[in-house]
Motif scaffolding. Structure first.
Motif, PDB file in Angstrom:
ATOM      1  N   ILE A 122       0.815  -1.289  -0.080  1.00 49.75           N
ATOM      2  CA  ILE A 122      -0.210   0.243   0.003  1.00 49.75           C
ATOM      3  C   ILE A 122       0.735   1.324  -0.053  1.00 49.75           C
ATOM      4  CG2 ILE A 122      -1.779   1.371   1.467  1.00 49.75           C
ATOM      5  CD1 ILE A 122      -2.672  -1.161   2.336  1.00 49.75           C
ATOM      6  N   ILE A 123       1.900   1.368   1.040  1.00 48.37           N
ATOM      7  CA  ILE A 123       2.747   2.367   0.942  1.00 48.37           C
ATOM      8  C   ILE A 123       3.635   2.560  -0.441  1.00 48.37           C
ATOM      9  CG2 ILE A 123       4.991   3.510   2.069  1.00 48.37           C
ATOM     10  CD1 ILE A 123       3.917   2.127   4.481  1.00 48.37           C
ATOM     11  N   ALA A 124       3.964   1.649  -1.123  1.00 48.40           N
ATOM     12  CA  ALA A 124       4.895   1.599  -2.352  1.00 48.40           C
ATOM     13  C   ALA A 124       3.995   2.137  -3.299  1.00 48.40           C
ATOM     14  CB  ALA A 124       5.349   0.274  -2.430  1.00 48.40           C
ATOM     15  N   ALA A 125       2.677   1.638  -3.436  1.00 47.99           N
ATOM     16  CA  ALA A 125       1.748   1.844  -4.316  1.00 47.99           C
ATOM     17  C   ALA A 125       1.459   3.265  -4.423  1.00 47.99           C
ATOM     18  CB  ALA A 125       0.500   1.009  -4.357  1.00 47.99           C
ATOM     19  N   SER A 126       1.335   3.948  -3.029  1.00 47.77           N
ATOM     20  CA  SER A 126       0.924   5.232  -3.112  1.00 47.77           C
ATOM     21  C   SER A 126       2.284   6.238  -3.346  1.00 47.77           C
ATOM     22  CB  SER A 126       0.503   5.500  -1.548  1.00 47.77           C
ATOM     23  OG  SER A 126       1.632   5.512  -0.915  1.00 47.77           O
ATOM     24  N   LEU A 127       3.323   5.707  -3.212  1.00 44.38           N
ATOM     25  CA  LEU A 127       4.496   6.503  -3.850  1.00 44.38           C
ATOM     26  C   LEU A 127       4.696   6.588  -5.307  1.00 44.38           C
ATOM     27  CD1 LEU A 127       6.921   5.625  -1.003  1.00 44.38           C
ATOM     28  CD2 LEU A 127       5.632   7.747  -1.339  1.00 44.38           C
ATOM     29  N   TYR A 128       4.294   5.494  -5.939  1.00 44.82           N
ATOM     30  CA  TYR A 128       4.067   5.247  -7.527  1.00 44.82           C
ATOM     31  C   TYR A 128       3.156   6.170  -8.068  1.00 44.82           C
ATOM     32  CZ  TYR A 128       5.669   2.608 -11.567  1.00 44.82           C
ATOM     33  OH  TYR A 128       5.915   2.060 -12.902  1.00 44.82           O
ATOM     34  N   GLU A 129       3.306   7.116  -8.817  1.00 45.97           N
ATOM     35  CA  GLU A 129       2.311   7.994  -9.427  1.00 45.97           C
ATOM     36  C   GLU A 129       1.880   7.344 -10.572  1.00 45.97           C
ATOM     37  OE1 GLU A 129       2.171  12.329 -11.362  1.00 45.97           O
ATOM     38  OE2 GLU A 129       3.402  12.216  -9.811  1.00 45.97           O
ATOM     39  N   GLY A 130       0.668   7.332 -10.721  1.00 43.88           N
ATOM     40  CA  GLY A 130      -0.209   6.774 -11.776  1.00 43.88           C
ATOM     41  C   GLY A 130       0.090   4.914 -11.633  1.00 43.88           C
ATOM     42  N   TYR A 131       0.251   4.386 -10.710  1.00 42.99           N
ATOM     43  CA  TYR A 131       0.383   3.058 -10.317  1.00 42.99           C
ATOM     44  C   TYR A 131      -1.167   2.553 -10.457  1.00 42.99           C
ATOM     45  CZ  TYR A 131       0.467  -1.745  -8.205  1.00 42.99           C
ATOM     46  OH  TYR A 131       0.443  -3.162  -8.042  1.00 42.99           O
ATOM     47  N   ASP A 132      -1.503   1.722 -10.981  1.00 40.47           N
ATOM     48  CA  ASP A 132      -2.934   1.170 -10.863  1.00 40.47           C
ATOM     49  C   ASP A 132      -2.940  -0.240 -10.640  1.00 40.47           C
ATOM     50  OD1 ASP A 132      -5.730   0.475 -11.214  1.00 40.47           O
ATOM     51  OD2 ASP A 132      -5.590   0.261 -13.693  1.00 40.47           O
ATOM     52  N   PRO A 189       9.750   4.414  -9.645  1.00 39.97           N
ATOM     53  CA  PRO A 189      10.057   5.923  -9.027  1.00 39.97           C
ATOM     54  C   PRO A 189      11.230   5.556  -7.969  1.00 39.97           C
ATOM     55  CG  PRO A 189       7.801   5.463  -9.077  1.00 39.97           C
ATOM     56  CD  PRO A 189       8.410   4.301  -9.801  1.00 39.97           C
ATOM     57  N   ALA A 190      12.023   6.599  -7.917  1.00 40.52           N
ATOM     58  CA  ALA A 190      13.120   6.305  -6.773  1.00 40.52           C
ATOM     59  C   ALA A 190      12.753   6.204  -5.175  1.00 40.52           C
ATOM     60  CB  ALA A 190      14.276   7.416  -6.721  1.00 40.52           C
ATOM     61  N   SER A 191      11.834   6.781  -5.187  1.00 39.26           N
ATOM     62  CA  SER A 191      11.137   6.902  -3.664  1.00 39.26           C
ATOM     63  C   SER A 191      10.474   5.342  -3.455  1.00 39.26           C
ATOM     64  CB  SER A 191       9.925   7.687  -3.548  1.00 39.26           C
ATOM     65  OG  SER A 191       8.877   7.625  -4.556  1.00 39.26           O
ATOM     66  N   SER A 192      10.020   4.697  -4.373  1.00 43.49           N
ATOM     67  CA  SER A 192       9.509   3.427  -4.326  1.00 43.49           C
ATOM     68  C   SER A 192      10.682   2.410  -4.037  1.00 43.49           C
ATOM     69  CB  SER A 192       8.642   2.837  -5.569  1.00 43.49           C
ATOM     70  OG  SER A 192       8.018   1.662  -5.342  1.00 43.49           O
ATOM     71  N   ALA A 193      11.677   2.470  -4.787  1.00 43.56           N
ATOM     72  CA  ALA A 193      12.865   1.589  -4.621  1.00 43.56           C
ATOM     73  C   ALA A 193      13.614   1.892  -3.407  1.00 43.56           C
ATOM     74  CB  ALA A 193      13.807   2.115  -5.773  1.00 43.56           C
ATOM     75  N   ARG A 194      13.525   3.111  -2.914  1.00 38.48           N
ATOM     76  CA  ARG A 194      14.096   3.364  -1.490  1.00 38.48           C
ATOM     77  C   ARG A 194      13.286   2.664  -0.582  1.00 38.48           C
ATOM     78  NH1 ARG A 194      13.747   8.852  -1.491  1.00 38.48           N
ATOM     79  NH2 ARG A 194      14.170   9.296  -3.507  1.00 38.48           N
ATOM     80  N   LEU A 195      12.117   2.756  -0.812  1.00 35.78           N
ATOM     81  CA  LEU A 195      11.308   2.004   0.302  1.00 35.78           C
ATOM     82  C   LEU A 195      11.701   0.738   0.519  1.00 35.78           C
ATOM     83  CD1 LEU A 195       8.737   2.176   2.397  1.00 35.78           C
ATOM     84  CD2 LEU A 195       7.281   1.529   0.242  1.00 35.78           C
ATOM     85  N   TRP A 196      11.841  -0.221  -0.982  1.00 31.87           N
ATOM     86  CA  TRP A 196      12.036  -1.407  -0.723  1.00 31.87           C
ATOM     87  C   TRP A 196      13.309  -1.837  -0.296  1.00 31.87           C
ATOM     88  CZ3 TRP A 196       8.932  -5.338  -1.482  1.00 31.87           C
ATOM     89  CH2 TRP A 196       7.542  -5.061  -2.080  1.00 31.87           C
ATOM     90  N   SER A 197      14.230  -0.755  -0.224  1.00 32.44           N
ATOM     91  CA  SER A 197      15.727  -0.870   0.029  1.00 32.44           C
ATOM     92  C   SER A 197      15.495  -0.886   1.610  1.00 32.44           C
ATOM     93  CB  SER A 197      16.686  -0.080  -0.586  1.00 32.44           C
ATOM     94  OG  SER A 197      16.362   1.188   0.027  1.00 32.44           O
ATOM     95  N   VAL A 198      14.686  -0.177   2.085  1.00 30.16           N
ATOM     96  CA  VAL A 198      14.557   0.091   3.694  1.00 30.16           C
ATOM     97  C   VAL A 198      13.848  -1.182   4.446  1.00 30.16           C
ATOM     98  CG1 VAL A 198      13.769   1.421   5.591  1.00 30.16           C
ATOM     99  CG2 VAL A 198      14.847   2.446   3.722  1.00 30.16           C
ATOM    100  N   LEU A 199      12.873  -1.345   3.639  1.00 24.05           N
ATOM    101  CA  LEU A 199      11.840  -2.431   4.352  1.00 24.05           C
ATOM    102  C   LEU A 199      12.194  -3.833   4.045  1.00 24.05           C
ATOM    103  CD1 LEU A 199       8.416  -0.676   3.928  1.00 24.05           C
ATOM    104  CD2 LEU A 199       9.751  -0.843   5.816  1.00 24.05           C
TER     105      LEU A 199
END
Length: 67
Positions: free
Chosen positions: A9-19, A34-44
């Motif tokens: 849910i968090i990653a999807a919210s950071l990915y603009e245009g994700y359906d 998106p970099a923010s989504s990739a960063r989220l995965w690297s942390v979580l």
């Protein structure tokens, strides 16, 4: 399981245009995501590993008590 759902849910919210209906969850961490989504995965990602190991330890301990 809650971790996986919340993470998606968090990653999807950071990915603009994700359906979520027309795109796979794996696209959230794909090359070009998106970099923010990739960063989220690297942390979580490591957090998931630690929780998975803790779960395994709990299963082993519970198994020893039963036997």
């Amino acid at each position: 399981m809650v971790y996986v759902v919340v993470n998606d849910i968090i990653a999807a919210s950071l990915y603009e245009g994700y359906d979520p209906v027309s795109q796979a969850i794996s696209e959230l961490s794909a090359i070009g995501a998106p970099a923010s989504s990739a960063r989220l995965w690297s942390v979580l990602g490591p957090t998931y590993g630690v929780l998975f190991i803790a779960f395994g330890i709990g299963v082993v301990r519970a198994g020893r008590e039963v036997v």
